[in-house]
Write a protein that holds these residues in place. Structure first.
Motif, PDB file in Angstrom:
ATOM      1  N   ALA A 100       0.821  -1.212   0.000  1.00  0.00           N
ATOM      2  CA  ALA A 100       0.000   0.000   0.000  1.00  0.00           C
ATOM      3  C   ALA A 100       0.855   1.260   0.000  1.00  0.00           C
ATOM      4  N   VAL A 101       2.035   1.199   0.616  1.00  0.00           N
ATOM      5  CA  VAL A 101       2.929   2.363   0.627  1.00  0.00           C
ATOM      6  C   VAL A 101       3.460   2.619  -0.781  1.00  0.00           C
ATOM      7  N   ALA A 102       3.843   1.540  -1.475  1.00  0.00           N
ATOM      8  CA  ALA A 102       4.336   1.682  -2.846  1.00  0.00           C
ATOM      9  C   ALA A 102       3.233   2.176  -3.775  1.00  0.00           C
ATOM     10  N   VAL A 103       2.007   1.731  -3.531  1.00  0.00           N
ATOM     11  CA  VAL A 103       0.882   2.164  -4.359  1.00  0.00           C
ATOM     12  C   VAL A 103       0.733   3.684  -4.306  1.00  0.00           C
ATOM     13  N   GLN A 104       0.958   4.274  -3.141  1.00  0.00           N
ATOM     14  CA  GLN A 104       0.885   5.734  -3.024  1.00  0.00           C
ATOM     15  C   GLN A 104       1.935   6.396  -3.903  1.00  0.00           C
ATOM     16  N   ALA A 105       3.099   5.779  -4.002  1.00  0.00           N
ATOM     17  CA  ALA A 105       4.162   6.338  -4.854  1.00  0.00           C
ATOM     18  C   ALA A 105       3.778   6.276  -6.326  1.00  0.00           C
ATOM     19  N   PHE A 106       2.964   5.289  -6.690  1.00  0.00           N
ATOM     20  CA  PHE A 106       2.519   5.145  -8.072  1.00  0.00           C
ATOM     21  C   PHE A 106       1.197   5.855  -8.333  1.00  0.00           C
ATOM     22  N   GLY A 107       0.785   6.703  -7.383  1.00  0.00           N
ATOM     23  CA  GLY A 107      -0.518   7.363  -7.495  1.00  0.00           C
ATOM     24  C   GLY A 107      -0.680   8.203  -8.748  1.00  0.00           C
ATOM     25  N   GLU A 108       0.398   8.802  -9.225  1.00  0.00           N
ATOM     26  CA  GLU A 108       0.284   9.694 -10.383  1.00  0.00           C
ATOM     27  C   GLU A 108      -0.035   8.959 -11.675  1.00  0.00           C
ATOM     28  N   ILE A 109       0.220   7.633 -11.737  1.00  0.00           N
ATOM     29  CA  ILE A 109      -0.112   6.893 -12.956  1.00  0.00           C
ATOM     30  C   ILE A 109      -1.425   6.128 -12.826  1.00  0.00           C
ATOM     31  N   ALA A 110      -1.961   6.023 -11.607  1.00  0.00           N
ATOM     32  CA  ALA A 110      -3.138   5.174 -11.379  1.00  0.00           C
ATOM     33  C   ALA A 110      -4.373   5.639 -12.140  1.00  0.00           C
ATOM     34  N   ALA A 118       6.199   2.360 -14.305  1.00  0.00           N
ATOM     35  CA  ALA A 118       7.028   3.142 -13.382  1.00  0.00           C
ATOM     36  C   ALA A 118       7.872   2.229 -12.497  1.00  0.00           C
ATOM     37  N   VAL A 119       8.936   2.799 -11.964  1.00  0.00           N
ATOM     38  CA  VAL A 119       9.840   2.052 -11.084  1.00  0.00           C
ATOM     39  C   VAL A 119      10.114   2.869  -9.833  1.00  0.00           C
ATOM     40  N   LEU A 120      10.072   2.195  -8.709  1.00  0.00           N
ATOM     41  CA  LEU A 120      10.375   2.811  -7.419  1.00  0.00           C
ATOM     42  C   LEU A 120      11.722   2.273  -6.957  1.00  0.00           C
ATOM     43  N   ASN A 166      -0.116   0.843 -14.696  1.00  0.00           N
ATOM     44  CA  ASN A 166      -1.560   1.039 -14.570  1.00  0.00           C
ATOM     45  C   ASN A 166      -2.316   0.317 -15.674  1.00  0.00           C
ATOM     46  N   HIS A 167      -3.585   0.018 -15.392  1.00  0.00           N
ATOM     47  CA  HIS A 167      -4.515  -0.525 -16.369  1.00  0.00           C
ATOM     48  C   HIS A 167      -5.649   0.484 -16.548  1.00  0.00           C
ATOM     49  N   PRO A 168      -5.650   1.240 -17.631  1.00  0.00           N
ATOM     50  CA  PRO A 168      -6.715   2.228 -17.850  1.00  0.00           C
ATOM     51  C   PRO A 168      -8.108   1.613 -17.923  1.00  0.00           C
ATOM     52  N   SER A 169      -8.197   0.313 -18.211  1.00  0.00           N
ATOM     53  CA  SER A 169      -9.496  -0.354 -18.322  1.00  0.00           C
ATOM     54  C   SER A 169     -10.244  -0.408 -16.997  1.00  0.00           C
ATOM     55  N   GLY A 170      -9.520  -0.253 -15.890  1.00  0.00           N
ATOM     56  CA  GLY A 170     -10.147  -0.349 -14.572  1.00  0.00           C
ATOM     57  C   GLY A 170      -9.917  -1.680 -13.901  1.00  0.00           C
ATOM     58  N   SER A 171      -9.562  -2.706 -14.659  1.00  0.00           N
ATOM     59  CA  SER A 171      -9.267  -4.022 -14.091  1.00  0.00           C
ATOM     60  C   SER A 171      -7.823  -4.058 -13.625  1.00  0.00           C
TER      61      SER A 171
END
Length: 221
Positions: A100-110, A118-120, A166-171
């Protein structure tokens, strides 16, 4: 569709149109813009309205009818401000001890309308060093080469990493291609002694950890 559902979807359309109208200074234009994003026989939903609006504002194939350059710039600025206010990326030095912490870092592409990879970069204690979008593709796919990923990690001094797209489809269900790329990156990370700790698939407010949901890491040991 039930009457209650129809009422809810049209409320989404009216609220979005009103917000756009407030930004561009014309309530009528706001409603017109929302209407132009939909096919004549299509019911408005939060996903199809907001997804197409994001694509239009990011320079995708969808055009916003009736909106001039100044109005487009206002909407783009509003979108950027919203991201800045509500997508809280963890600071450099934050320890990533949970996906969940890493997901926050990827928030801009979600929320992006096209796939982005992206890579962290992390240090040996799993502290964040930096995050970078390596590649950007289409609404259905992107291409990330291990060479580009690990070259950047070495440049910033990363000794561990988490990858995400990210998956723009929502899945957020990983595709076969996602799993194949994960295997490739796990093998490359072992050779370079830069372990890949996880691969996250994100979309909107949802995510899936490929490490937690598959046996790929156990198989690579």
């Amino acid at each position: 569709m039930k009457a209650k559902d129809i009422e809810a979807t049209y409320t989404v359309a009216s609220v979005t149109g009103r917000l756009i109208g407030d930004i561009v200074g014309s309530p009528a234009l706001g409603a017109q813009i929302v209407s132009s994003l939909l096919r004549p026989d299509e019911h408005p939903t939060e996903r199809n309205i907001q997804g197409r609006l994001r694509e239009a504002l990011s320079g995708g194939s969808i055009q916003i009818k009736g909106l001039g350059p100044k109005g487009l710039k206002r909407l783009q600025s509003a979108l950027a401000l919203g991201k800045a206010l509500y997508i809280e990326a963890p600071e450099v030095g934050t320890i990533v001890d949970d996906p969940a912490v890493a997901v926050q870092a990827f928030g801009e592409i979600a929320w992006e309308p096209v796939e982005k990879f992206a890579v962290l970069a992390l240090d040996v204690k799993h502290r964040i060093l930096s995050m970078r979008v390596i590649s950007s593709g289409t609404a259905t796919e992107t291409c990330a080469h291990p060479r580009d990923i690990f070259r950047w990690l070495i440049q910033v001094g990363g000794t561990r990493c988490i990858i995400g797209h990210n998956h723009p489809s929502g899945s957020v269900h990983p595709s076969n291609e996602d799993l194949q790329l994960t295997k490739l990156l796990l093998d490359a990370g072992k050779v370079l002694d830069i372990p890949v700790l996880d691969h996250l698939v994100v979309s909107g407010g949802e995510y899936v950890s490929i490490r937690q949901t598959t046996g790929l890491w156990a198989e690579s040991n």
